[in-house]
Design a protein around this motif. Structure first.
Motif: not given
Ligand SMILES: Cc1cc2nc3c(=O)[nH]c(=O)nc-3n(C[C@H](O)[C@H](O)[C@H](O)COP(=O)(O)OP(=O)(O)OC[C@H]3O[C@@H](n4cnc5c(N)ncnc54)[C@H](O)[C@@H]3O)c2cc1C
Ligand code: SF4
Lengths: 585, 250
Positions: A548-553
């Motif tokens: 649903p959302t991304m990550s900075g990884h």
């Protein structure tokens, strides 16, 4: 068109996502067949001898599929026609997990509840610009605590090494100088250590420490010592050959579904992988998948493979395209909320030292998470309103700078050819650092994948069309992260720093996520918390499309984690393959 | 990848071009992939005296002249010609880069036409400064195609690749699209292709026919493929000065 004998489980595509679930279900006695459109390349036959060849694997992209088979088109402006663009993920048994870099993370606790986190930290007024831009940020239907054991399973059964940053709340308990202090708490240490530091890493680290940041060596899915996995698969230690990102590892050290999971599945005797098998369509009755139609790319014959459970593992674009072409749309939600990265870039050269970036795989890397997620929330709150942004980026120091991979990395004031160019490369190629800035994207209503009205593949199936924009949050974040990256390199003593402080949208950049969102609510998501489609309960999804959302990884450890999670849900009867709303939490 | 240039297209250009091209393309069907170390050592010292499989002698000289401006001979460091770049490109066009053949045929013709218009001689006979001026103009988009060659643009749907379709020739794009690609052929796309291929000829492993005597790697200080790097090597801030080696030496 031959109708083949029915199987318990039919898996479409065999990359990262398909690996854990197919192995786990095969081990549990299910009769599993995998249809993978790529050929069956192996370490012994294809990489042990031929891997150290940049032209072949990287420049000429021997892994990549013909574009006629998996076409992709792209536009940012919804009023323009989309144009064909390149697809850069491997077409091979094991998928992109074979030629990936191997930077391997757990997501943060807050990455699973971004909506709640942002509301609590910043309140509606601060977030108004996101609403204006059509952001649609939702919490995941699972928490970090739910899935922590499955992350551990990835690390111990597929193979990920690192310095622990947080064991049960203790920060950097093993090495006070290393490990990501922001990482989510883990129950157990990593099974082995990450790659060593090289000259580039030591330089980056120096700069980061001078700025008071907390650098750490990134966790990597690369075995750094002879190692036996939880499944009993024996692996050799990485030799730092540097033919790594875009290559199949010559030594089997880089973890992939191919080297870590496939041998285990094959040993069960109730698992079959059919390479060169391109799935064209899913046949279904509206709420029940019955079979898939696939073409044998060698003989050209089309087959029907019936099954009980179907699992999508063909990467975001092909997963979405297959569903849409098969007429499965989940009320228009299939393809929506596409997210991939669009960030700045920062490069530098050093005069006081050589870095010799040609030795050291791309993922041999120090990095900082001080500007990732909401780790710097306080600093962001101090920003003027027109610079305020949410989420953030990991910043790291990649290597693998061989000439064929690096000859274009020149500052804008140096010509791209001629005597001056030659002199520049001669003097500076081995003094070069280009940072990785993993900017987290925001899901928008206008960022989605659908079927292209103009382009089809050679089988007559419409191309996947990607629409993706950069909006205020990406633009503000890029400027901020650019400055942070620049500051680290300057603090490290760089003689010259250059780059781009604006984000550029593209169709694909290897972290292409969203499109088949998981969620709590069938009217707002495509799958439930067990990756099971609300509309067609015997179809399950693997891959980043679920996010649903991304990550900075990077996404892959989470892709593998979800696949182990979904395997258990099937094995332990937490899901009902006749009713997607009838599951046990 | 299948051969992407259809017989029809090649045939048409053959009739347009010289007989020598016909001769040159005789080996075109042979899929050359990797040259052996033996072959590499046996090659003549003067790379341009070798037989080419795709280029006719004039085309080869023009490619050489362009590549040499892109990566010139400097003091003690060989330029693109001595590094075997023309040979690398010629071999590639007979194999994996068959889709770029028409890009070269058309581009080389146009660059000569531009040279004639501006300086009254073909590109290969110009002074280096004049050659640089033309390449600079092309790169900047100021020289698009020869005045006299405007109508050649009509064949554009099957010739030069446009930038966003890089890697897709007209035939492939048509297969995908069922329509002609909106590619406008120009000298800049040719320039980008030949620049890329020149750099490949310098920096790819010598087994592919370029990078002779490690000329490309030597210029930038890259020793070539090694299976192992030690901790000491990796943490050094000085040049490593490892001996040059090729895949053929592993
Ligand atoms: C160069 C590179 C570096 C990367 N580095 C990192 C990194 O450091 N860290 C990280 O976390 N991630 C990294 N990634 C991303 C990572 O590879 C992906 O996240 C991951 O592989 C996605 O898994 P997947 O199963 O969804 O898709 P894939 O691994 O791409 O597998 C999909 C498979 O499906 C097959 N397929 C497609 N269509 C069909 C069809 N119609 N029928 C049958 N089969 C089909 C494909 O051939 C492929 O084998 C990198 C990727 C690349 C390309
Ligand atoms: S650097 Fe290590 S992991 Fe990467 S390809 Fe070489 S041996 Fe394998």
């Amino acid at each position: 068109m031959a109708v083949l004998p029915k199987k318990d489980v039919v898996i479409i595509g065999y990359g990262a996502g398909a690996g854990p679930v197919s192995t786990e279900l095969a081990l549990a006695g299910y009769d599993v067949v995998v249809l993978e459109r790529g050929p069956y390349r192996t370490t012994a036959e294809d990489f042990a001898k031929g891997a150290l060849d940049t032209l072949r694997w990287n420049t000429r992209g021997e892994f990549l599929p013909p574009l006629q088979d998996v076409p992709l088109t792209f536009r940012t402006d919804l009023n323009q026609e989309a144009v064909p663009t390149n697809y850069i993920m491997a077409n091979t048994v094991g998928g992109a997990s074979v030629h990936w870099s191997g930077q391997s993370w757990r997501f943060y606790v807050e990455d699973f509840r971004v909506k709640t986190t942002l509301e609590q930290l910043y309140g509606p007024e601060k977030l108004e610009y996101l609403r204006e831009d059509g952001a649609n940020i939702q919490d995941w239907p699972i928490s970090y605590e739910d899935v922590e054991p499955y992350y551990e399973k990835v690390e111990y059964y597929i193979g990920v090494g690192g310095w622990p940053g947080n064991i049960q709340g203790q920060i950097r308990p093993v090495n006070p100088d290393d490990g990501n202090p922001y990482e989510a708490p883990r129950q157990r240490d990593y099974p082995f250590r990450p790659l060593r530091d090289n000259a580039t890493d030591l330089t980056f680290r120096e700069g980061a420490l001078k700025l008071g940041l907390k650098p750490f060596h990134v966790p990597t899915a690369i075995t750094t010592e002879p190692w036996t996995s939880g499944y009993g698969v024996q692996r050799a230690a990485c030799t730092y050959c540097t033919f790594c990102t875009s290559f199949g590892c010559w030594n089997g050290s880089k973890s992939s579904s191919l080297v870590a999971l496939l041998p285990v599945a094959e040993a069960t005797g109730n698992f079959e992988i059919r390479p060169n098998s391109h799935v064209l369509r899913i046949n279904h009755t509206g709420d029940r998948a019955v079979s898939v139609e696939y073409i044998d790319l060698v003989t050209g014959e089309v087959h029907i493979q019936p099954g009980e459970i179907f699992i999508l593992g063909a990467y975001t674009f092909q997963n979405v395209r297959l569903l849409l072409y098969s007429g499965i749309t989940s009320n228009g939600l299939v393809g929506k909320y596409f997210i991939n990265r669009a960030g700045p870039s920062v490069s530098a050269i050093f005069e006081d030292r050589y870095l010799n970036g040609y030795n050291g795989p791309a993922v041999q890397r120090q990095g900082v998470d001080d500007f990732n997620g909401e780790n710097n929330a306080e600093e962001k709150l101090q920003l003027p309103d027109d610079q305020f942004f949410v989420r953030g980026a990991f910043i790291g120091s990649p290597s693998q700078r061989t000439p064929l991979e690096t000859y274009n990395a020149v500052p804008p004031d140096v010509p791209r050819w001629g005597a001056e160019y030659k002199r520049y490369l001669s003097d500076n190629l081995n003094r070069y650092i280009g940072l990785q800035l993993l900017a987290e994207p925001i899901p928008y209503e206008t960022s989605y994948i659908d079927l292209d009205p103009n382009y089809t593949d050679r089988f007559g199936v419409p191309a996947a069309r990607v629409q993706r924009q950069v909006k205020q949050n990406e633009i503000r974040m890029a400027r901020y992260i650019f400055e942070k990256g620049k500051a680290i390199l300057e603090a490290a003593g760089a003689a010259k720093v250059w780059g781009r402080d604006t984000p550029v949208a593209s169709a694909t950049m290897t972290h292409d996520c969203g499109g088949l969102r998981m969620g709590h609510d069938p009217s707002m998501s495509v799958t439930n918390r067990y990756c099971q489609m609300w509309q067609v309960p015997n179809i399950f999804v693997t891959g980043g499309a679920l996010f649903p959302t991304m990550s900075g990884h990077n996404p892959t450890e989470t892709i593998w984690m979800l696949s182990f999670w979904l395997a258990d849900a099937i094995k332990d009867n937490k899901v009902n393959i006749y009713n997607s709303e009838d599951f046990r939490s | 990848m299948p051969e992407l240039v259809t017989t029809r297209q090649v045939g048409r250009h053959m009739s347009l071009d010289r007989r020598t091209f016909l001769k040159g393309s005789a080996g075109a069907m042979a899929l050359l992939v990797v040259q052996t170390a033996y072959e590499r050592d046996a090659l003549a010292q003067d790379p341009l005296s070798e037989g080419f499989r795709f280029f006719n002698p004039v085309q080869a000289e023009t490619v050489a002249a362009i590549a040499e401006r892109l990566w010139p001979t400097t003091d003690d460091s060989p330029g693109a010609i001595e590094a075997g770049v023309v040979h690398y490109i010629d071999h590639s066009l007979n194999g994996p880069y068959a889709r770029y053949r028409l890009t070269y045929i058309q581009g080389l013709k146009w660059i000569d036409a531009v040279s004639q218009e501006q300086y009254g001689a073909p590109f290969r006979n110009l002074e280096p400064e004049q050659q640089d001026a033309i390449l600079t103009g092309i790169e900047a988009g100021e020289i698009v195609r020869p005045q006299a060659g405007q109508e050649d643009g009509a064949t554009g749907d099957q010739t030069l690749s446009s930038s966003y379709l890089d890697g897709l020739d007209g035939e492939t794009a048509r297969q995908i699209a069922g329509i002609s690609p909106p590619a406008t052929p120009d000298l800049r796309s040719f320039f980008n292709v030949i620049r890329t291929h020149t750099m490949e000829g310098l920096f790819a492993d010598p087994i592919y026919g370029g990078n002779r005597n490690f000329a490309g790697w030597r210029a930038v200080g890259y020793p070539g493929p090694y299976y192992v790097y030690t901790e000491e090597e990796q943490q050094s801030f000085e040049p490593l000065n490892k001996p040059f080696q090729s895949i053929a030496d592993l």
